[in-house]
Design a protein around this motif. Structure first.
Motif, short mmCIF file in Angstrom:
data_model
loop_
_atom_site.label_atom_id
_atom_site.label_comp_id
_atom_site.label_asym_id
_atom_site.label_seq_id
_atom_site.Cartn_x
_atom_site.Cartn_y
_atom_site.Cartn_z
N VAL A 88 75.41 -18.92 -47.57
CA VAL A 88 74.66 -19.57 -46.52
C VAL A 88 73.64 -20.50 -47.15
O VAL A 88 72.83 -20.08 -47.97
CB VAL A 88 73.96 -18.53 -45.62
CG1 VAL A 88 73.21 -19.21 -44.51
CG2 VAL A 88 74.98 -17.56 -45.06
N ASN A 89 73.69 -21.75 -46.76
CA ASN A 89 72.73 -22.72 -47.26
C ASN A 89 71.87 -23.14 -46.09
O ASN A 89 72.23 -24.02 -45.33
CB ASN A 89 73.46 -23.91 -47.89
CG ASN A 89 72.51 -24.77 -48.68
OD1 ASN A 89 71.36 -24.41 -48.88
ND2 ASN A 89 72.99 -25.90 -49.14
N SER A 90 70.75 -22.51 -45.94
CA SER A 90 69.87 -22.75 -44.81
C SER A 90 68.44 -22.88 -45.33
O SER A 90 68.02 -22.16 -46.23
CB SER A 90 69.97 -21.57 -43.84
OG SER A 90 68.89 -21.57 -42.95
N ALA A 91 67.69 -23.79 -44.74
CA ALA A 91 66.29 -23.99 -45.15
C ALA A 91 65.48 -22.72 -44.93
O ALA A 91 64.62 -22.36 -45.75
CB ALA A 91 65.69 -25.16 -44.38
N GLN A 95 63.75 -20.67 -47.98
CA GLN A 95 62.30 -20.43 -47.98
C GLN A 95 62.01 -18.94 -48.13
O GLN A 95 61.13 -18.54 -48.88
CB GLN A 95 61.65 -20.97 -46.70
CG GLN A 95 60.15 -20.79 -46.64
CD GLN A 95 59.43 -21.50 -47.77
OE1 GLN A 95 59.80 -22.58 -48.18
NE2 GLN A 95 58.41 -20.87 -48.30
N ASP A 96 62.75 -18.11 -47.40
CA ASP A 96 62.58 -16.66 -47.51
C ASP A 96 62.89 -16.19 -48.93
O ASP A 96 62.19 -15.33 -49.47
CB ASP A 96 63.48 -15.93 -46.52
CG ASP A 96 62.99 -16.04 -45.09
OD1 ASP A 96 61.82 -16.45 -44.89
OD2 ASP A 96 63.76 -15.72 -44.17
N ALA A 97 63.92 -16.76 -49.53
CA ALA A 97 64.28 -16.37 -50.90
C ALA A 97 63.16 -16.74 -51.87
O ALA A 97 62.80 -15.95 -52.74
CB ALA A 97 65.58 -17.05 -51.32
N LYS A 98 62.57 -17.92 -51.70
CA LYS A 98 61.47 -18.33 -52.57
C LYS A 98 60.26 -17.43 -52.37
O LYS A 98 59.59 -17.07 -53.33
CB LYS A 98 61.11 -19.79 -52.31
CG LYS A 98 62.14 -20.74 -52.87
CD LYS A 98 61.77 -22.18 -52.64
CE LYS A 98 62.91 -23.03 -53.18
NZ LYS A 98 62.67 -24.42 -53.15
N SER A 99 60.00 -17.06 -51.14
CA SER A 99 58.89 -16.16 -50.85
C SER A 99 59.11 -14.81 -51.52
O SER A 99 58.20 -14.24 -52.13
CB SER A 99 58.76 -15.99 -49.33
OG SER A 99 57.82 -15.02 -49.02
N LEU A 100 60.33 -14.29 -51.42
CA LEU A 100 60.65 -13.01 -52.06
C LEU A 100 60.58 -13.10 -53.58
O LEU A 100 60.13 -12.16 -54.25
CB LEU A 100 62.03 -12.53 -51.62
CG LEU A 100 62.13 -12.05 -50.18
CD1 LEU A 100 63.58 -11.79 -49.80
CD2 LEU A 100 61.29 -10.82 -49.95
N GLN A 101 61.00 -14.23 -54.13
CA GLN A 101 60.91 -14.41 -55.59
C GLN A 101 59.45 -14.41 -56.04
O GLN A 101 59.10 -13.81 -57.05
CB GLN A 101 61.59 -15.71 -56.01
CG GLN A 101 63.11 -15.65 -55.94
CD GLN A 101 63.77 -16.99 -56.12
OE1 GLN A 101 63.13 -18.04 -56.00
NE2 GLN A 101 65.06 -16.98 -56.38
N SER A 102 58.58 -15.08 -55.27
CA SER A 102 57.16 -15.10 -55.60
C SER A 102 56.56 -13.70 -55.51
O SER A 102 55.77 -13.29 -56.37
CB SER A 102 56.41 -16.03 -54.65
OG SER A 102 56.85 -17.34 -54.79
N GLU A 103 56.91 -12.97 -54.47
CA GLU A 103 56.41 -11.61 -54.30
C GLU A 103 56.90 -10.72 -55.45
O GLU A 103 56.14 -9.91 -55.99
CB GLU A 103 56.88 -11.05 -52.96
CG GLU A 103 56.32 -9.69 -52.64
CD GLU A 103 56.73 -9.19 -51.27
OE1 GLU A 103 56.55 -7.98 -51.05
OE2 GLU A 103 57.22 -9.97 -50.45
N ASN A 104 58.16 -10.89 -55.83
CA ASN A 104 58.73 -10.12 -56.94
C ASN A 104 57.98 -10.41 -58.23
O ASN A 104 57.66 -9.50 -58.99
CB ASN A 104 60.21 -10.47 -57.08
CG ASN A 104 60.95 -9.50 -57.97
OD1 ASN A 104 60.39 -8.54 -58.44
ND2 ASN A 104 62.22 -9.79 -58.21
N LYS A 105 57.66 -11.68 -58.48
CA LYS A 105 56.92 -12.06 -59.67
C LYS A 105 55.52 -11.43 -59.67
O LYS A 105 55.06 -10.91 -60.68
CB LYS A 105 56.81 -13.59 -59.75
CG LYS A 105 56.16 -14.10 -61.01
CD LYS A 105 56.15 -15.61 -61.04
CE LYS A 105 55.46 -16.13 -62.29
NZ LYS A 105 55.41 -17.59 -62.33
N ALA A 106 54.85 -11.47 -58.51
CA ALA A 106 53.52 -10.88 -58.39
C ALA A 106 53.57 -9.38 -58.64
O ALA A 106 52.69 -8.81 -59.32
CB ALA A 106 52.92 -11.18 -57.02
#
Length: 145
Positions: A88-91, A95-106
């Motif tokens: 699925v290629n959806s904005a 965005q949710d994936a980027k948010s989760l990646q940031s949270e994972n990094k934190a």
């Protein structure tokens, strides 16, 4: 879903066969038996494929009918999802994936910080243990005098 064609796209089929690790001949043997002389081009010569044949192709390659036939989902911003093998290629999803990646990094940074704190506490604990042992030895030595 609206399908762009009503026959199997042979080039797409060849790409899927290759991606699944089959050789075209191996695929043909599975589809039509070991003594067949049929090839992938059978789908070009006889474009009106039965649903039974289409399903056999899908089951052999572990793909959905949607992946076999070209189609499009024009249902607005929300992606159209069927099954469990969706790309699925959806904005919204990106965005949710980027948010989760940031949270994972934190969270990883937090775990690293906590691990460092635990290491410091273990070090202090070791120092305190050696001081207690030293004081205990001094107390025993003064008792024996």
């Amino acid at each position: 879903m609206r399908y762009e064609r009503v026959y199997i796209d042979v080039e797409k089929l060849k790409a899927v066969i290759k991606a699944r690790g089959f050789k075209e001949r191996e695929f043909c043997v599975i589809m039509w038996g070991g003594d067949t002389h049929r090839t992938i081009n059978e789908f070009k010569r006889r474009p009106n494929t039965t649903i039974e044949t289409a399903m056999k192709v899908c089951n052999t390659l572990d793909i959905s009918l949607d992946e076999l036939f070209s189609g499009s989902d024009k249902i607005g911003e929300s992606p159209y999802i069927i099954g469990d093998k969706n790309i699925v290629n959806s904005a919204v999803i990106n965005q949710d994936a980027k948010s989760l990646q940031s949270e994972n990094k934190a969270l990883r940074m937090l775990v690293k910080e906590k691990d460092e704190r635990i290491a410091d506490l273990k070090k202090v604990n070791g120092q305190m243990e050696s001081v207690i042992n030293m004081l205990r030895n001094l107390g025993q030595n003064s008792d024996t005098k």
